[in-house]
Design an enzyme around this catalytic site. Sequence first.
Site, mmCIF file in Angstrom:
data_model
loop_
_atom_site.group_PDB
_atom_site.id
_atom_site.type_symbol
_atom_site.label_atom_id
_atom_site.label_comp_id
_atom_site.label_asym_id
_atom_site.label_seq_id
_atom_site.Cartn_x
_atom_site.Cartn_y
_atom_site.Cartn_z
ATOM 1 N N ASP A 118 1.102 -1.051 0.068
ATOM 2 C CA ASP A 118 0.038 -0.453 0.440
ATOM 3 C C ASP A 118 0.674 1.448 -0.242
ATOM 4 O OD1 ASP A 118 -1.538 1.374 0.911
ATOM 5 O OD2 ASP A 118 -3.222 0.776 1.937
ATOM 6 N N VAL A 119 0.765 2.177 -1.042
ATOM 7 C CA VAL A 119 1.742 2.922 -1.289
ATOM 8 C C VAL A 119 1.667 4.222 -0.532
ATOM 9 C CG1 VAL A 119 2.277 2.176 -3.107
ATOM 10 C CG2 VAL A 119 0.487 3.923 -3.066
ATOM 11 N N ASN A 145 3.434 4.858 -11.123
ATOM 12 C CA ASN A 145 2.338 4.983 -11.637
ATOM 13 C C ASN A 145 1.079 4.654 -10.238
ATOM 14 O OD1 ASN A 145 0.471 3.477 -13.879
ATOM 15 N ND2 ASN A 145 0.199 1.906 -12.691
ATOM 16 N N TYR A 213 -8.377 15.078 -8.040
ATOM 17 C CA TYR A 213 -7.305 14.024 -9.773
ATOM 18 C C TYR A 213 -6.614 15.356 -9.955
ATOM 19 C CZ TYR A 213 -6.080 11.080 -12.856
ATOM 20 O OH TYR A 213 -4.704 10.524 -13.976
#
Length: 308
Positions: A118-119, A145, A213
């Site tokens: 989990d980044v 990514n 976003y």
Amino acid sequence: MGEAADGQVSARAAQGSWHTPPDTRQSAPDAEGLNNGVSGDAAPGDGVPGDGVPSVAGKVAVVTGAGSGIGRAVAQALAAAGWDVVLAGRRAEALAETARLLGPRGSDGPAVIRVPTDVTRPAEVDALFAAVRDRFGRLDLLFNNAGTFGRSAPLDELSYDDWRSVVDVNLTGAFLCAQAAFRTMKAQDPQGGRIINNGSLSAHAPRPDSIAYTATKHAMTGLTKSLSLDGRPYRIACGQLDIGNAATAMTGRMATGIRQADGRTAAEPVMAAADVARTVVHMAALPLEANVQFATVMATNMPYIGRG
């Protein structure tokens, strides 16, 4: 750091001191490997020996968000070009499917390992890169990514949790992975490596109701520029690929209709994720003396030029 018999490494469990072993490149008996060679889809400039581009044999790449979409396509393309590939993502079962899709593996080919990560969690990111160092001794490429579009909603209806969930993955997660990769590339011998950040056309022009976003993808551009500058003394190159309408689960609604700047709902053209992957492989195969700083790959007829 332990490696399971099926090639999966636990980011939560990976520990150990950082070292640079001799460049013997001998695979552990339980490591997942790919067969040597390049698939028939390889194009000139994809790192194929003999086309004027340095060989990538023995080079190591980490792909985040490798369980689906663009990350999966890029992992496939890098493995086909001869890279050792570390698949990172939250869902272990999705990483396993990506590894399966990479095709037959043999003891003489590039290695493929999976590290569920989990980044957004610093400890898991640190463990991911510790696993890379323990397994391979170095890192040559990070394809940064992992990302999410989040909930599309009018600005005044967007909750704090909606905002925070997108920022945590797209910006903080990208920073944590870039920082860990930078530390590894700076400390290793020979020094250096490359980071390729996944941007978006939203780094240039927003869609309606996408403020979280869009803000994170604009921030990604700043992250890329700072990494490029700060990496110069250590032979660390950083570039950004801004992508428009690659056909993935995340862009599925493009085919049925998505809101346009003038309020209409309209279907939009898409392109294959493999076309994005070819560009990443080209950027990754360049010598560190050369860098694609920013590139845009998009569906030819999507409403970007002239958007709004």
